[in-house]
Motif scaffolding. Structure first.
Motif, PDB file in Angstrom:
ATOM      1  N   ALA A  14       1.503   5.342  -1.932  1.00  0.00           N
ATOM      2  CA  ALA A  14       0.509   5.281  -0.859  1.00  0.00           C
ATOM      3  C   ALA A  14       1.184   5.028   0.483  1.00  0.00           C
ATOM      4  N   ILE A  15       2.162   4.139   0.509  1.00  0.00           N
ATOM      5  CA  ILE A  15       2.878   3.828   1.751  1.00  0.00           C
ATOM      6  C   ILE A  15       3.653   5.041   2.243  1.00  0.00           C
ATOM      7  N   ALA A  24       9.698   1.970   1.197  1.00  0.00           N
ATOM      8  CA  ALA A  24       8.362   1.784   0.637  1.00  0.00           C
ATOM      9  C   ALA A  24       8.414   0.999  -0.667  1.00  0.00           C
ATOM     10  N   ASP A  25       9.453   1.210  -1.468  1.00  0.00           N
ATOM     11  CA  ASP A  25       9.565   0.457  -2.721  1.00  0.00           C
ATOM     12  C   ASP A  25       9.732  -1.034  -2.448  1.00  0.00           C
ATOM     13  N   MET A  30       7.338  -6.501  -2.100  1.00  0.00           N
ATOM     14  CA  MET A  30       6.967  -7.674  -1.309  1.00  0.00           C
ATOM     15  C   MET A  30       5.461  -7.925  -1.365  1.00  0.00           C
ATOM     16  N   LEU A  31       4.687  -6.870  -1.252  1.00  0.00           N
ATOM     17  CA  LEU A  31       3.234  -7.012  -1.293  1.00  0.00           C
ATOM     18  C   LEU A  31       2.771  -7.522  -2.653  1.00  0.00           C
ATOM     19  N   ALA A  62      -2.258  -9.198   6.852  1.00  0.00           N
ATOM     20  CA  ALA A  62      -0.824  -9.293   7.100  1.00  0.00           C
ATOM     21  C   ALA A  62      -0.308  -7.902   7.438  1.00  0.00           C
ATOM     22  N   PRO A  63       0.613  -7.800   8.409  1.00  0.00           N
ATOM     23  CA  PRO A  63       1.193  -6.488   8.713  1.00  0.00           C
ATOM     24  C   PRO A  63       2.053  -6.014   7.548  1.00  0.00           C
ATOM     25  N   VAL A  64       2.018  -4.728   7.296  1.00  0.00           N
ATOM     26  CA  VAL A  64       2.850  -4.149   6.247  1.00  0.00           C
ATOM     27  C   VAL A  64       4.103  -3.606   6.927  1.00  0.00           C
ATOM     28  N   SER A  65       5.098  -4.470   6.995  1.00  0.00           N
ATOM     29  CA  SER A  65       6.345  -4.144   7.659  1.00  0.00           C
ATOM     30  C   SER A  65       7.450  -4.981   7.041  1.00  0.00           C
ATOM     31  N   LEU A  66       8.591  -4.377   6.815  1.00  0.00           N
ATOM     32  CA  LEU A  66       9.712  -5.127   6.254  1.00  0.00           C
ATOM     33  C   LEU A  66      10.138  -6.255   7.182  1.00  0.00           C
TER      34      LEU A  66
END
Length: 117
Positions: A14-15, A24-25, A30-31, A62-66
Motif C-alpha cells: 500500500a505504501i 516501505a518494508d 515500524m507501523l 502519526a506521520p508515516v515517515s522513516l
C-alpha cells in the motif's frame, strides 16, 4: 506465509502503491511494531501519509515517515474520543482509508471503500 508476514507485505505494498516510497518494508515494520495490546494500528489515510492509532478510547495520528515515525512517541491526539465501540465503528466507516487493518475491514463490507491488498 505467516499472518504477520502477509500483513507486513500488504502494508508495504500500500505504501509503495500510494507513495512509490523506498523503505516501505521498514515503514511497514515500524507501523506494525506500534500495533500492540495497548495501542492498535487502525490504518493509513491520505495516500499512506498518516497513520491512525487507537489507544484508551482516543484516536491518535502519526506521520508515516522513516524520519518522523518513532513508534508511539510521535503521536498526536486526533481529538476524537470514543466511549463505546459503536462510536469507533461509525467513525471508521466515515473515513477514507489508503489501507485499513484487517481487524477492521469487516466494518466496510458492502461499501464502496477500497484498500490496497
Amino acid at each position: 506465509m505467516h499472518y504477520a508476514d502477509c500483513l507486513r507485505a500488504s502494508l508495504s505494498k500500500a505504501i509503495v502503491d500510494d507513495r512509490g516510497e523506498r523503505g516501505a518494508d521498514k515503514l511497514a515494520t515500524m507501523l506494525l511494531e506500534a500495533d500492540t495490546t495497548i495501542t492498535w494500528l487502525v490504518g493509513l489515510r491520505y495516500n499512506c501519509a498518516q497513520a491512525i492509532l487507537w489507544r484508551r478510547r482516543v484516536i491518535f495520528t502519526a506521520p508515516v515517515s522513516l524520519d518522523q515515525f518513532k513508534s508511539q512517541r510521535r503521536v498526536n491526539p486526533e481529538g476524537k474520543e470514543f466511549y463505546n465501540r459503536e462510536e469507533l465503528l461509525e467513525w471508521i466507516s466515515d473515513q477514507t482509508w489508503s489501507w485499513l487493518h484487517p481487524r477492521y475491514r469487516w466494518i466496510l463490507q458492502g461499501s464502496e471503500q477500497l484498500w490496497n491488498d
